[in-house]
Design a protein around this motif. Sequence first.
Motif, PDB file in Angstrom:
ATOM      1  N   ALA A   1       1.014  -1.470  -0.328  1.00 13.68           N
ATOM      2  CA  ALA A   1       0.196   0.144   0.112  1.00 13.68           C
ATOM      3  C   ALA A   1       0.830   1.048  -0.360  1.00 13.68           C
ATOM      4  O   ALA A   1       0.571   3.017  -0.260  1.00 13.68           O
ATOM      5  CB  ALA A   1      -0.778   0.356   1.595  1.00 13.68           C
ATOM      6  N   ILE A   2       2.402   0.775   0.488  1.00 17.91           N
ATOM      7  CA  ILE A   2       3.025   2.303   0.983  1.00 17.91           C
ATOM      8  C   ILE A   2       4.455   2.673  -0.366  1.00 17.91           C
ATOM      9  O   ILE A   2       4.784   2.997  -0.801  1.00 17.91           O
ATOM     10  CB  ILE A   2       3.765   2.128   2.146  1.00 17.91           C
ATOM     11  N   GLY A   3       3.537   1.196  -1.818  1.00 15.90           N
ATOM     12  CA  GLY A   3       4.936   1.539  -2.359  1.00 15.90           C
ATOM     13  C   GLY A   3       5.697   0.107  -3.118  1.00 15.90           C
ATOM     14  O   GLY A   3       5.181  -0.923  -1.648  1.00 15.90           O
ATOM     15  N   PRO A   4       6.218  -0.218  -4.165  1.00 16.82           N
ATOM     16  CA  PRO A   4       6.493  -1.818  -3.768  1.00 16.82           C
ATOM     17  C   PRO A   4       8.027  -1.903  -3.639  1.00 16.82           C
ATOM     18  O   PRO A   4       8.646  -0.987  -3.721  1.00 16.82           O
ATOM     19  CB  PRO A   4       6.959  -2.327  -5.558  1.00 16.82           C
ATOM     20  N   VAL A   5       8.144  -2.958  -3.073  1.00 19.87           N
ATOM     21  CA  VAL A   5       9.487  -3.388  -1.789  1.00 19.87           C
ATOM     22  C   VAL A   5      10.083  -4.379  -3.518  1.00 19.87           C
ATOM     23  O   VAL A   5       9.645  -5.044  -4.338  1.00 19.87           O
ATOM     24  CB  VAL A   5       9.002  -4.696  -1.654  1.00 19.87           C
ATOM     25  N   ASP A   6      11.427  -3.859  -2.787  1.00 22.51           N
ATOM     26  CA  ASP A   6      12.619  -4.207  -4.409  1.00 22.51           C
ATOM     27  C   ASP A   6      12.235  -5.693  -4.439  1.00 22.51           C
ATOM     28  O   ASP A   6      11.908  -6.160  -6.178  1.00 22.51           O
ATOM     29  CB  ASP A   6      13.940  -3.548  -4.870  1.00 22.51           C
ATOM     30  N   LEU A   7      12.116  -6.624  -3.821  1.00 20.95           N
ATOM     31  CA  LEU A   7      13.091  -8.086  -4.133  1.00 20.95           C
ATOM     32  C   LEU A   7      11.802  -8.682  -2.822  1.00 20.95           C
ATOM     33  O   LEU A   7      12.060  -8.405  -1.966  1.00 20.95           O
ATOM     34  CB  LEU A   7      13.931  -8.604  -4.368  1.00 20.95           C
ATOM     35  N   MET A   8      10.839  -9.662  -3.033  1.00 24.20           N
ATOM     36  CA  MET A   8      10.740 -10.153  -2.329  1.00 24.20           C
ATOM     37  C   MET A   8      10.925 -11.692  -1.433  1.00 24.20           C
ATOM     38  O   MET A   8      10.418 -11.860  -3.143  1.00 24.20           O
ATOM     39  CB  MET A   8       8.767 -10.608  -1.902  1.00 24.20           C
TER      40      MET A   8
ATOM     41  N   ALA B   1      12.005  -9.575   3.008  1.00 27.21           N
ATOM     42  CA  ALA B   1      11.601  -8.100   1.987  1.00 27.21           C
ATOM     43  C   ALA B   1      12.878  -7.775   1.679  1.00 27.21           C
ATOM     44  O   ALA B   1      14.063  -7.538   2.845  1.00 27.21           O
ATOM     45  CB  ALA B   1      10.903  -6.076   2.497  1.00 27.21           C
ATOM     46  N   VAL B   2      13.884  -7.417   0.694  1.00 25.39           N
ATOM     47  CA  VAL B   2      14.929  -6.764   0.777  1.00 25.39           C
ATOM     48  C   VAL B   2      14.567  -5.574  -0.359  1.00 25.39           C
ATOM     49  O   VAL B   2      13.823  -5.232  -1.599  1.00 25.39           O
ATOM     50  CB  VAL B   2      15.551  -7.762  -0.753  1.00 25.39           C
ATOM     51  N   GLU B   3      15.620  -4.524  -0.167  1.00 25.40           N
ATOM     52  CA  GLU B   3      14.908  -3.323  -0.255  1.00 25.40           C
ATOM     53  C   GLU B   3      16.843  -2.873  -0.644  1.00 25.40           C
ATOM     54  O   GLU B   3      18.034  -2.822  -0.182  1.00 25.40           O
ATOM     55  CB  GLU B   3      15.244  -1.560   0.604  1.00 25.40           C
TER      56      GLU B   3
END
Length: 198
Positions: free
Chosen positions: A107-114, A124-126
């Motif tokens: 809801a607050i934007g995409p996580v780079d990698l799940m 969750a990988v940023e």
Amino acid sequence: MAMRLLMVKADGSVLVHSDGGSYKPLNWMSPPCWLTEEEGLWTVQNKGGEKLIITIEEIQHDSKHDLGIDPGLIKDGVEAHLQELLAEHVTTLGEGWTLVRREFPTAIGPVDLMCRDAENVSVAVEIKRRGEIDGVEQLTRYLELLNRDPLLAPVKGVFAAQQIKPQARTLAEDRGIRCVVLDYDALRGMESDEFRLF
């Protein structure tokens, strides 16, 4: 008076640079503007009437170069490329790791990698080129949100970057987030087996 580099670009902008410090000019006038040259004096004026007045005492070098048509700039090692490479080589983060999805929606934007680690725990990988406190804060917000989802929880965090500032590392580790320094050249040099038959 001081030694300065004066640059007049094809778009009409005029920039005044010093030799030390930064890549940013000391002063400039953006287009549309007009340059009037007199003996020892340049006056640059924009359509709003603002003026940049440059007094010239001595000219060390004067040259003109046509740079031709700008083909654009393609940056190597941008975050999107790092994300693509890490997604392809997710085991860089750990043996037995699998990619669930790139740009995992929240809801607050995409996580780079799940991802899922070897124990099948969600991670969750940023990914950043330069790991700073803002990136850790961003990942913290994602983790708080993702850990409310009973289908995903518990969700761990990995902060991955080509370089991580000490303050960012301290904050991440304090919040239970693992930090990983990425070697872009090594990731890029890994051979893909995506289209290999054997």
